[in-house]
Design a protein around this motif. Sequence first.
Motif, PDB file in Angstrom:
ATOM      1  N   VAL A  33       0.854  -1.181   0.000  1.00 52.40           N
ATOM      2  CA  VAL A  33       0.000   0.000   0.000  1.00 52.40           C
ATOM      3  C   VAL A  33       0.896   1.240   0.000  1.00 52.40           C
ATOM      4  O   VAL A  33       1.777   1.376   0.858  1.00 52.40           O
ATOM      5  N   VAL A  34       0.678   2.111  -0.970  1.00 47.67           N
ATOM      6  CA  VAL A  34       1.506   3.310  -1.119  1.00 47.67           C
ATOM      7  C   VAL A  34       0.614   4.548  -1.044  1.00 47.67           C
ATOM      8  O   VAL A  34      -0.195   4.794  -1.952  1.00 47.67           O
ATOM      9  N   PRO A  35       0.728   5.331   0.024  1.00 44.90           N
ATOM     10  CA  PRO A  35      -0.048   6.581   0.107  1.00 44.90           C
ATOM     11  C   PRO A  35       0.593   7.664  -0.759  1.00 44.90           C
ATOM     12  O   PRO A  35       1.819   7.740  -0.868  1.00 44.90           O
ATOM     13  N   VAL A  36      -0.253   8.521  -1.363  1.00 44.23           N
ATOM     14  CA  VAL A  36       0.279   9.569  -2.238  1.00 44.23           C
ATOM     15  C   VAL A  36       0.897  10.713  -1.433  1.00 44.23           C
ATOM     16  O   VAL A  36       1.734  11.453  -1.937  1.00 44.23           O
ATOM     17  N   SER A  37       0.483  10.852  -0.162  1.00 39.37           N
ATOM     18  CA  SER A  37       1.013  11.921   0.696  1.00 39.37           C
ATOM     19  C   SER A  37       0.814  11.511   2.151  1.00 39.37           C
ATOM     20  O   SER A  37       0.170  10.503   2.455  1.00 39.37           O
TER      21      SER A  37
END
Length: 313
Positions: free
Chosen positions: A207-211
């Motif tokens: 899971v990669v959050p954009v910010s």
Amino acid sequence: ADFGVLHRNELSGTLSGLTRVRRFQQDDAHIFCREDQIKSEVTAALAFVFNIYELFGFEFSLALSTRPKKALGSVELWQRAEEQLQQALEETGKPWSLKKGDGAFYGPKIDIQLQDALGRGHQCGTIQLDFQLPLRFNLRYQSETKGGAEEAKEAESSGEDGLPPGYARPVILHRAILGSVERMTGVLCEHFGGKWPFWLSPRQCMVVPVSEDAFEYAKYVRETLHARGFHVEANLGDGTLNKKVREAQVSQFNYILVVGKDEEDQMAVNVRARGQKRPIGTKGLKEFIEELQEENTPRALKQAKDLEPFRRS
């Protein structure tokens, strides 16, 4: 099967990664049966082998190894056992080869050799008959009245002493499907080239959050997937979005889930699959979990969704 630890004092020059080690575990099972049950037990063991190897997508070859010059047991007993092994092999419909005189001194065997991604052969699974251990441990069983007397008489004529009338000597079938677990793991690493199928992968989702604002939702997605049995991580460290995505790609995660404000509002994830240049797109979290649960089931264990229509014979 017994997964106990085994030791073999291999020469240092023969050691090679996981494929040849001095300490290993083997899924060796021991099946005790009558002589007339050899074929049925071998057929069942071969079906077990095929089911597992085809699940992994392996190519493999079969070989029957027969009586060597120095062997335990009568020639007639070996011939009957070899005939049953041969019949079991022929009924599979798969090609096999004959290795004359290559069997162990205590019984004939069927060797299953795998081919890895580089075309190298590896001896993993085996089905081995054993006439020696039942004799050494003086194993016996009470047979049917007529058959037992005949088998006991035949055993005495072949040199097996100590069997009273009505008793016969069983046969032991050694069955190893994976063989050495360490060797099989090494072969699987080569076979998949690090790109593990989803159901077998230790790195299923990243899971990669954009910010930083999306960290809380990223944690929620990670915990939701983890609670359903998936191997999932969340990259909450420093770095740009592109860098985090690239790191996940290099680590061979099956899916990269990018999340931000839009995904949080929609209760969704933006999905990128390994090996695909373009993102799959945004999917609802519930829908995506259902797809993962379907993909997380090995092919051989999947059950048909629809009932087949009844047809009267």
